[in-house]
Design an enzyme around this catalytic site. Structure first.
Site, PDB file in Angstrom:
ATOM      1  N   HIS A 168      -5.476   4.850  -5.701  1.00 16.05           N
ATOM      2  CA  HIS A 168      -6.255   3.887  -4.918  1.00 16.05           C
ATOM      3  C   HIS A 168      -7.417   4.567  -4.231  1.00 16.05           C
ATOM      4  O   HIS A 168      -7.352   5.743  -3.875  1.00 16.05           O
ATOM      5  CB  HIS A 168      -5.366   3.196  -3.876  1.00 16.05           C
ATOM      6  CG  HIS A 168      -4.577   4.146  -3.031  1.00 16.05           C
ATOM      7  ND1 HIS A 168      -3.421   4.764  -3.483  1.00 16.05           N
ATOM      8  CD2 HIS A 168      -4.772   4.600  -1.779  1.00 16.05           C
ATOM      9  CE1 HIS A 168      -2.940   5.538  -2.527  1.00 16.05           C
ATOM     10  NE2 HIS A 168      -3.747   5.477  -1.498  1.00 16.05           N
TER      11      HIS A 168
ATOM     12  N   HIS B 150      -9.876   4.403  -0.941  1.00 18.60           N
ATOM     13  CA  HIS B 150     -10.070   3.840   0.401  1.00 18.60           C
ATOM     14  C   HIS B 150     -11.574   3.613   0.573  1.00 18.60           C
ATOM     15  O   HIS B 150     -12.358   4.540   0.379  1.00 18.60           O
ATOM     16  CB  HIS B 150      -9.638   4.825   1.488  1.00 18.60           C
ATOM     17  CG  HIS B 150      -8.178   5.174   1.482  1.00 18.60           C
ATOM     18  ND1 HIS B 150      -7.283   4.683   2.405  1.00 18.60           N
ATOM     19  CD2 HIS B 150      -7.455   5.999   0.689  1.00 18.60           C
ATOM     20  CE1 HIS B 150      -6.083   5.176   2.187  1.00 18.60           C
ATOM     21  NE2 HIS B 150      -6.154   5.992   1.140  1.00 18.60           N
TER      22      HIS B 150
HETATM   23  P1  AMP Z   1      -2.621   7.031   0.968  1.00 23.29           P
HETATM   24  O1  AMP Z   1      -2.022   7.600   2.209  1.00 23.29           O
HETATM   25  O2  AMP Z   1      -3.954   7.607   0.611  1.00 23.29           O
HETATM   26  O3  AMP Z   1      -1.632   7.088  -0.188  1.00 23.29           O
HETATM   27  O4  AMP Z   1      -2.921   5.515   1.279  1.00 23.29           O
HETATM   28  C1  AMP Z   1      -1.956   4.526   1.232  1.00 23.29           C
HETATM   29  C2  AMP Z   1      -2.451   3.445   2.137  1.00 23.29           C
HETATM   30  O5  AMP Z   1      -1.716   2.264   1.868  1.00 23.29           O
HETATM   31  C3  AMP Z   1      -2.292   3.747   3.624  1.00 23.29           C
HETATM   32  O6  AMP Z   1      -3.561   3.787   4.238  1.00 23.29           O
HETATM   33  C4  AMP Z   1      -1.430   2.607   4.129  1.00 23.29           C
HETATM   34  O7  AMP Z   1      -1.793   2.159   5.397  1.00 23.29           O
HETATM   35  C5  AMP Z   1      -1.652   1.551   3.068  1.00 23.29           C
HETATM   36  N1  AMP Z   1      -0.598   0.581   2.918  1.00 23.29           N
HETATM   37  C6  AMP Z   1       0.730   0.814   2.771  1.00 23.29           C
HETATM   38  N2  AMP Z   1       1.393  -0.344   2.636  1.00 23.29           N
HETATM   39  C7  AMP Z   1       0.467  -1.331   2.693  1.00 23.29           C
HETATM   40  C8  AMP Z   1       0.516  -2.741   2.615  1.00 23.29           C
HETATM   41  N3  AMP Z   1       1.673  -3.399   2.446  1.00 23.29           N
HETATM   42  N4  AMP Z   1      -0.638  -3.449   2.704  1.00 23.29           N
HETATM   43  C9  AMP Z   1      -1.803  -2.802   2.873  1.00 23.29           C
HETATM   44  N5  AMP Z   1      -1.921  -1.473   2.944  1.00 23.29           N
HETATM   45  C10 AMP Z   1      -0.805  -0.741   2.869  1.00 23.29           C
END
Ligand code: AMP
Length: 179
Positions: A165, A167
């Protein structure tokens, strides 16, 4: 001279207080004095520590390739705040925003891309498309004049969800270097 001695005493006292109150030395709590540790600083330490712990925990099961929370979001089994969607990608607001605009852009089909380190030549098209989608998101969110696109990879990169993903962060002045 007297002023210098007083200043030195004050510095020593402050350092000793800070050391005694250091979260490294006091693992059971982060209740620091307001005077020496403003709330923002405390929150920053706590949240960095949480993110690192979450990233380590996630890494333990990362390469099983099992479903992640994002599969449920794609399948609309759990709610998300969708900003943009087409046949290849889904963009939705991060549940824990780090900026006024914080949107995640994910491929709808993971195709082995648990992280960027799994990229192969056949992923080039979707990787490029994710970046293009990030630009669309930035325009839709009104932050086209300046924003940041981040991919966290692996435990050291603080990745916590093993479905590639991007950001997209903006709506405030971004700082550099990133933490
Ligand atoms: P990363 O730490 O780069 O793997 O990013 C994962 C992101 O997913 C984090 O910023 C979380 O806040 C976000 N995240 C986890 N669960 C959810 C959810 N249900 N809806 C939206 N964002 C989420």
């Amino acid at each position: 001279m007297a002023a210098m001695a007083a200043a030195a005493k004050l510095t020593a006292a402050a350092s000793s207080l800070l050391l005694r109150r250091s979260p490294l030395l006091r693992p059971h709590g982060l209740r620091l004095s307001r005077r020496f540790a403003p709330q923002r600083f405390v929150r920053h330490i706590a949240s960095s520590t949480n993110e690192e712990a979450a990233a380590k925990a996630a890494a333990a099961t990362a390469d099983t390739g099992g479903p992640t929370i994002f599969d449920k979001i794609i399948a609309k089994e759990i709610p998300s705040n969708v900003v943009y969607e087409d046949e290849k990608v889904l963009a939705f607001r991060d549940i824990n925003p780090q900026a006024p605009v914080h949107v995640l852009v994910i491929p709808k089909i993971r195709d082995g891309l648990t992280g960027l380190d799994k990229a192969e030549p056949w992923h080039v098209e979707i990787l490029g498309y994710l970046l293009y989608a990030a630009k669309i998101v930035a325009e839709k969110e009104g932050i086209a004049e300046g924003y940041r696109v981040v991919i966290n990879n692996g435990p050291k990169g603080c990745q916590s969800v093993y479905h590639l993903h991007l950001h997209v962060l903006g709506g405030r002045q971004m700082k550099w270097p990133a933490g």
